[in-house]
Design an enzyme around this catalytic site. Sequence first.
Site, mmCIF file in Angstrom:
data_model
loop_
_atom_site.group_PDB
_atom_site.id
_atom_site.type_symbol
_atom_site.label_atom_id
_atom_site.label_comp_id
_atom_site.label_asym_id
_atom_site.label_seq_id
_atom_site.Cartn_x
_atom_site.Cartn_y
_atom_site.Cartn_z
ATOM 1 N N GLU A 1 0.805 -1.224 0.000
ATOM 2 C CA GLU A 1 0.000 0.000 0.000
ATOM 3 C C GLU A 1 0.843 1.281 0.000
ATOM 4 O OE1 GLU A 1 -4.042 -0.474 2.097
ATOM 5 O OE2 GLU A 1 -2.722 -1.805 3.172
ATOM 6 N N SER B 1 -6.644 -2.448 1.095
ATOM 7 C CA SER B 1 -6.908 -1.814 -0.198
ATOM 8 C C SER B 1 -7.503 -2.784 -1.212
ATOM 9 C CB SER B 1 -5.634 -1.183 -0.777
ATOM 10 O OG SER B 1 -5.271 -0.046 -0.024
ATOM 11 N N TYR C 1 -9.307 3.885 -5.490
ATOM 12 C CA TYR C 1 -8.282 4.900 -5.731
ATOM 13 C C TYR C 1 -8.240 5.462 -7.152
ATOM 14 C CZ TYR C 1 -6.776 2.731 -1.426
ATOM 15 O OH TYR C 1 -6.748 2.240 -0.160
ATOM 16 N N ARG D 1 -11.339 3.224 11.431
ATOM 17 C CA ARG D 1 -12.516 3.219 10.565
ATOM 18 C C ARG D 1 -13.027 1.797 10.494
ATOM 19 N NH1 ARG D 1 -10.994 3.365 5.237
ATOM 20 N NH2 ARG D 1 -12.329 1.562 4.966
ATOM 21 N N ASP E 1 -15.506 -0.945 8.860
ATOM 22 C CA ASP E 1 -16.369 -1.243 7.705
ATOM 23 C C ASP E 1 -17.498 -2.164 8.156
ATOM 24 O OD1 ASP E 1 -14.525 0.136 6.143
ATOM 25 O OD2 ASP E 1 -13.573 -1.660 5.340
ATOM 26 N N GLU F 1 -14.601 -5.266 8.841
ATOM 27 C CA GLU F 1 -13.213 -5.183 9.290
ATOM 28 C C GLU F 1 -12.956 -3.842 9.941
ATOM 29 O OE1 GLU F 1 -10.014 -4.555 6.723
ATOM 30 O OE2 GLU F 1 -11.111 -3.269 5.348
ATOM 31 N N ASN G 1 -10.050 -0.792 10.284
ATOM 32 C CA ASN G 1 -8.845 -0.217 9.698
ATOM 33 C C ASN G 1 -8.238 0.725 10.730
ATOM 34 O OD1 ASN G 1 -9.252 -1.065 6.707
ATOM 35 N ND2 ASN G 1 -11.223 -0.262 7.361
ATOM 36 N N GLY H 1 -7.135 5.521 5.361
ATOM 37 C CA GLY H 1 -6.647 6.387 4.286
ATOM 38 C C GLY H 1 -6.922 7.843 4.615
HETATM 39 N N1 LIG Z 1 -18.394 -10.779 2.628
HETATM 40 C C1 LIG Z 1 -18.441 -9.802 1.708
HETATM 41 N N2 LIG Z 1 -19.603 -9.552 1.036
HETATM 42 C C2 LIG Z 1 -19.664 -8.569 0.099
HETATM 43 N N3 LIG Z 1 -18.617 -7.792 -0.238
HETATM 44 C C3 LIG Z 1 -17.441 -7.999 0.392
HETATM 45 C C4 LIG Z 1 -17.294 -9.003 1.391
HETATM 46 N N4 LIG Z 1 -16.006 -8.975 1.833
HETATM 47 C C5 LIG Z 1 -15.393 -7.995 1.142
HETATM 48 N N5 LIG Z 1 -16.237 -7.409 0.258
HETATM 49 C C6 LIG Z 1 -15.877 -6.336 -0.684
HETATM 50 O O1 LIG Z 1 -14.461 -6.301 -0.821
HETATM 51 C C7 LIG Z 1 -13.918 -5.083 -0.320
HETATM 52 C C8 LIG Z 1 -12.597 -5.334 0.405
HETATM 53 O O2 LIG Z 1 -12.788 -6.215 1.487
HETATM 54 P P1 LIG Z 1 -12.251 -5.906 2.946
HETATM 55 O O3 LIG Z 1 -12.562 -7.085 3.796
HETATM 56 O O4 LIG Z 1 -12.784 -4.593 3.436
HETATM 57 O O5 LIG Z 1 -10.677 -5.843 2.739
HETATM 58 P P2 LIG Z 1 -9.611 -4.636 2.607
HETATM 59 O O6 LIG Z 1 -8.821 -4.679 3.868
HETATM 60 O O7 LIG Z 1 -8.789 -4.987 1.427
HETATM 61 O O8 LIG Z 1 -10.389 -3.351 2.468
HETATM 62 C C9 LIG Z 1 -15.002 -4.506 0.560
HETATM 63 O O9 LIG Z 1 -14.874 -3.113 0.642
HETATM 64 C C10 LIG Z 1 -16.274 -4.972 -0.145
HETATM 65 O O10 LIG Z 1 -16.594 -4.150 -1.264
HETATM 66 MG MG LIG Z 2 -11.946 -2.641 3.738
#
Ligand SMILES: Nc1ncnc2c1ncn2[C@@H]1O[C@H](COP(=O)(O)OP(=O)(O)O)[C@@H](O)[C@H]1O
Ligand SMILES: [Mg+2]
Length: 308
Positions: A18, A146, A216, A255, A257, A270, A272, A276
Amino acid sequence: MGKDLGKTAVMFGGDSAERPVSLKSGAAVLAALQRAGVDAHPFDPAQRPLADLRAEGFERVFIAMHGRGGEDGTLQGALDLMKIPYTGSGVLASALAMDKWRSKLVCQAAGLPVPEFELLDANGDLAAVEARLGLPLFVKPANEGSSIGVTKVKTAGGLRAAYDEAAKHDKLVIAERFMSGGEYTVGIIGRGTQLSALPVIRIVPAGEFYDYDAKYLRDDTEYRIPSGLSDVAEAAMKKLAHSAFAELGCRGWARIDVMLDADGKQYVLEANTSPGMTDHSLVPMAARAAGISFEQLVVDVLGMARFG
Ligand SMILES: Nc1ncnc2c1ncn2[C@@H]1O[C@H](COP(=O)(O)OP(=O)(O)O)[C@@H](O)[C@H]1O
Ligand SMILES: [Mg+2]
């Protein structure tokens, strides 16, 4: 605004996947701190030894790094030993939040809803995982960010290729049930001794999911503030984000999610711990909606810097 915060190093760059994002976050943070009157200087730990921090009299560090070596507890541990206050979470929460598998286990044990997940085994029965979680499903490396290495698996048998892609980034790979009800994020910011949740942002990517390009590069990702949630659901989501922050032991800011399933039920996706901070990033966007300028935001976050 921030004159009494002392000589501050804005750490950005580093050598994680990243790095490019961190370069942008760091440049934005540095400029904003300087506008706010902070004696702030750039510091790229990929280019110089950390010992320079002490040698050059730095009193605080604003960590504007994402991913390994900046967000995962290692830098935090080094700064703890050097007794230099830094922004955000300490060693344990940083390392835990970075590991999506273990942070899910902790949230689950604390009774917080998380999307159903499984740790994948290269030699295991991937078809059985597909059958248990259903299609589509998500596959991701446990330690990355990311959206790097993340795949939405839509067709039967697609799990193998998704596993291989994620495994390029980490030896731990997880699969997760698809959340179809929408994606949200909640900034939690400490000001003084108070923690508060910023307005919830609804993220509506134009493509399949919020992937690296949507984050991004593309300009067609839609960010909604207000989120469109009912007042009750928005309050519940902020409460859920606070709970995740607390259970993971986060500090200063983070942050969280959150995603909804088809029935609108909320799940922690998750945390963070070093969000960012480009001027297009989510926490600055939510702060702005709450009447907090980018300058005020970085000064508040820096003011919460601690070590240990
Ligand atoms: N279980 C899920 N159902 C639907 N979309 C998901 C799911 N897991 C991840 N995503 C999609 O993938 C993106 C990245 O996943 P995430 O777990 O937030 O990892 P990162 O740390 O890379 O942001 C999320 O922002 C979402 O758009
Ligand atoms: Mg994420």
